[in-house]
Design a protein around this motif. Structure first.
Motif, PDB file in Angstrom:
ATOM      1  N   PHE A 171      41.768  37.718  47.083  1.00 28.78           N
ATOM      2  CA  PHE A 171      42.471  36.494  46.275  1.00 28.78           C
ATOM      3  C   PHE A 171      41.234  35.575  46.666  1.00 28.78           C
ATOM      4  N   ASP A 172      41.373  35.342  48.126  1.00 29.65           N
ATOM      5  CA  ASP A 172      40.467  34.264  48.344  1.00 29.65           C
ATOM      6  C   ASP A 172      39.119  34.181  47.630  1.00 29.65           C
ATOM      7  N   GLU A 173      38.590  35.261  47.646  1.00 30.65           N
ATOM      8  CA  GLU A 173      37.044  35.279  47.164  1.00 30.65           C
ATOM      9  C   GLU A 173      37.213  35.384  45.754  1.00 30.65           C
ATOM     10  N   SER A 174      37.984  36.116  45.204  1.00 27.61           N
ATOM     11  CA  SER A 174      38.305  35.874  43.478  1.00 27.61           C
ATOM     12  C   SER A 174      38.582  34.578  43.093  1.00 27.61           C
ATOM     13  N   PHE A 175      39.448  33.886  43.689  1.00 24.57           N
ATOM     14  CA  PHE A 175      39.797  32.603  43.417  1.00 24.57           C
ATOM     15  C   PHE A 175      38.511  31.663  43.597  1.00 24.57           C
ATOM     16  N   ASP A 176      37.800  31.813  44.779  1.00 22.47           N
ATOM     17  CA  ASP A 176      36.589  30.964  44.750  1.00 22.47           C
ATOM     18  C   ASP A 176      35.641  31.232  43.481  1.00 22.47           C
ATOM     19  N   ARG A 177      35.415  32.417  42.948  1.00 26.10           N
ATOM     20  CA  ARG A 177      34.713  32.862  41.716  1.00 26.10           C
ATOM     21  C   ARG A 177      35.142  31.957  40.762  1.00 26.10           C
ATOM     22  N   ILE A 178      36.610  32.197  40.366  1.00 28.69           N
ATOM     23  CA  ILE A 178      37.279  31.383  39.293  1.00 28.69           C
ATOM     24  C   ILE A 178      36.796  29.949  39.492  1.00 28.69           C
ATOM     25  N   CYS A 179      37.195  29.150  40.381  1.00 30.39           N
ATOM     26  CA  CYS A 179      36.744  27.669  40.694  1.00 30.39           C
ATOM     27  C   CYS A 179      35.407  27.424  40.582  1.00 30.39           C
ATOM     28  N   SER A 180      34.244  28.416  40.993  1.00 30.41           N
ATOM     29  CA  SER A 180      33.059  28.091  41.136  1.00 30.41           C
ATOM     30  C   SER A 180      32.561  28.207  39.635  1.00 30.41           C
ATOM     31  N   ARG A 181      33.097  29.063  38.757  1.00 32.68           N
ATOM     32  CA  ARG A 181      32.434  29.366  37.380  1.00 32.68           C
ATOM     33  C   ARG A 181      33.215  28.440  36.532  1.00 32.68           C
ATOM     34  N   HIS A 220      54.936  32.721  44.769  1.00 34.01           N
ATOM     35  CA  HIS A 220      56.197  33.488  44.928  1.00 34.01           C
ATOM     36  C   HIS A 220      56.333  34.445  45.925  1.00 34.01           C
ATOM     37  N   ASP A 221      57.347  34.957  46.324  1.00 36.32           N
ATOM     38  CA  ASP A 221      57.841  35.800  47.151  1.00 36.32           C
ATOM     39  C   ASP A 221      56.715  35.865  48.483  1.00 36.32           C
ATOM     40  N   GLY A 222      56.420  34.531  48.723  1.00 41.65           N
ATOM     41  CA  GLY A 222      55.462  34.343  50.156  1.00 41.65           C
ATOM     42  C   GLY A 222      54.106  34.694  49.725  1.00 41.65           C
ATOM     43  N   GLY A 223      53.857  34.832  48.628  1.00 41.69           N
ATOM     44  CA  GLY A 223      52.495  35.239  48.452  1.00 41.69           C
ATOM     45  C   GLY A 223      51.680  34.270  47.469  1.00 41.69           C
ATOM     46  N   ARG A 224      50.390  34.686  46.847  1.00 39.87           N
ATOM     47  CA  ARG A 224      49.904  33.750  45.941  1.00 39.87           C
ATOM     48  C   ARG A 224      49.550  34.364  44.736  1.00 39.87           C
ATOM     49  N   GLY A 225      49.770  33.480  43.511  1.00 36.50           N
ATOM     50  CA  GLY A 225      49.182  33.996  42.301  1.00 36.50           C
ATOM     51  C   GLY A 225      48.539  33.005  41.471  1.00 36.50           C
ATOM     52  N   VAL A 226      48.018  33.433  40.271  1.00 32.88           N
ATOM     53  CA  VAL A 226      47.362  32.779  39.632  1.00 32.88           C
ATOM     54  C   VAL A 226      46.978  33.412  38.127  1.00 32.88           C
ATOM     55  N   TYR A 227      46.923  32.546  37.092  1.00 32.54           N
ATOM     56  CA  TYR A 227      46.685  33.067  35.865  1.00 32.54           C
ATOM     57  C   TYR A 227      45.280  32.523  35.356  1.00 32.54           C
ATOM     58  N   PHE A 228      44.672  33.333  34.586  1.00 26.83           N
ATOM     59  CA  PHE A 228      43.511  33.001  33.936  1.00 26.83           C
ATOM     60  C   PHE A 228      43.017  33.708  32.580  1.00 26.83           C
ATOM     61  N   ASP A 229      42.532  33.037  31.530  1.00 25.82           N
ATOM     62  CA  ASP A 229      41.806  34.046  30.521  1.00 25.82           C
ATOM     63  C   ASP A 229      40.728  34.629  30.609  1.00 25.82           C
ATOM     64  N   ASP A 230      40.623  35.858  29.927  1.00 22.56           N
ATOM     65  CA  ASP A 230      39.399  36.552  29.821  1.00 22.56           C
ATOM     66  C   ASP A 230      38.724  36.150  28.515  1.00 22.56           C
ATOM     67  N   PRO A 231      37.531  36.552  28.198  1.00 21.14           N
ATOM     68  CA  PRO A 231      36.850  35.915  27.125  1.00 21.14           C
ATOM     69  C   PRO A 231      37.452  36.152  25.776  1.00 21.14           C
ATOM     70  N   ASP A 232      38.476  37.169  25.613  1.00 21.46           N
ATOM     71  CA  ASP A 232      38.975  37.295  24.316  1.00 21.46           C
ATOM     72  C   ASP A 232      40.387  36.892  24.103  1.00 21.46           C
ATOM     73  N   THR A 278      49.233  38.530  45.143  1.00 20.29           N
ATOM     74  CA  THR A 278      49.158  38.965  46.607  1.00 20.29           C
ATOM     75  C   THR A 278      50.125  39.891  46.829  1.00 20.29           C
ATOM     76  N   ARG A 279      51.395  39.570  46.431  1.00 24.74           N
ATOM     77  CA  ARG A 279      52.565  40.327  46.479  1.00 24.74           C
ATOM     78  C   ARG A 279      53.472  40.539  45.230  1.00 24.74           C
ATOM     79  N   PRO A 280      53.936  41.538  45.013  1.00 22.77           N
ATOM     80  CA  PRO A 280      54.775  42.093  43.917  1.00 22.77           C
ATOM     81  C   PRO A 280      55.959  40.968  43.669  1.00 22.77           C
ATOM     82  N   TYR A 281      56.061  40.776  42.501  1.00 26.78           N
ATOM     83  CA  TYR A 281      57.232  39.874  42.399  1.00 26.78           C
ATOM     84  C   TYR A 281      58.454  40.653  42.616  1.00 26.78           C
TER      85      TYR A 281
END
Length: 127
Positions: free
Chosen positions: A71-81, A100-112, A120-123
């Motif tokens: 999550f940390d690595e992917s989130f860094d890529r989201i932010c840096s891009r 949520h549920d003691g984890g972390r989550g983020v939403y973002f759009d793809d090119p389409d 990081t944790r199932p809801y």
């Protein structure tokens, strides 16, 4: 009866661009060709099969369960891009993540316009 999701088709305008976006952000192995598809394999054996169309694309939602370090690595890529992101599916909390549920989550759009989610944790798993 044993039922598992094996693959799903991801409709897109440019399969190279869309598959590259996903593999880049989530640090996945490069896609492979299978017939008209560009296939991205996930670690649980499910694949996303990118297929080009000129028809209208109905945005879908794809959620990815990842480890804390991933999550940390992917989130860094989201932010840096400069990819816009939200803490919620309604896009009411821009620039935030959820916990949520003691984890972390983020939403973002793809090119389409497909709505991607990383958690990081199932809801409903508690926390």
């Amino acid at each position: 009866m044993s039922v598992q999701l094996n693959h799903t088709i991801v409709w897109c305008r440019d399969k190279e661009k869309s598959a590259a976006f996903l593999t880049d952000v989530l640090d996945l192995p490069g896609p492979t060709h299978y017939g008209p598809f560009l296939v991205v394999e996930l670690s649980n054996g499910v694949s996303l099969d990118f297929y080009e169309t000129t028809d209208k694309i109905s945005p879908q939602h794809y959620a990815f369960l990842v480890g804390e370090e991933d999550f940390d690595e992917s989130f860094d890529r989201i932010c840096s891009r400069g990819i816009p992101y939200w803490a919620d599916p309604g896009k009411k909390s821009p620039g935030e993540i959820n916990r949520h549920d003691g984890g972390r989550g983020v939403y973002f759009d793809d090119p389409d316009g497909h709505f991607l989610e990383m958690i990081t944790r199932p809801y409903g798993s508690g926390g």
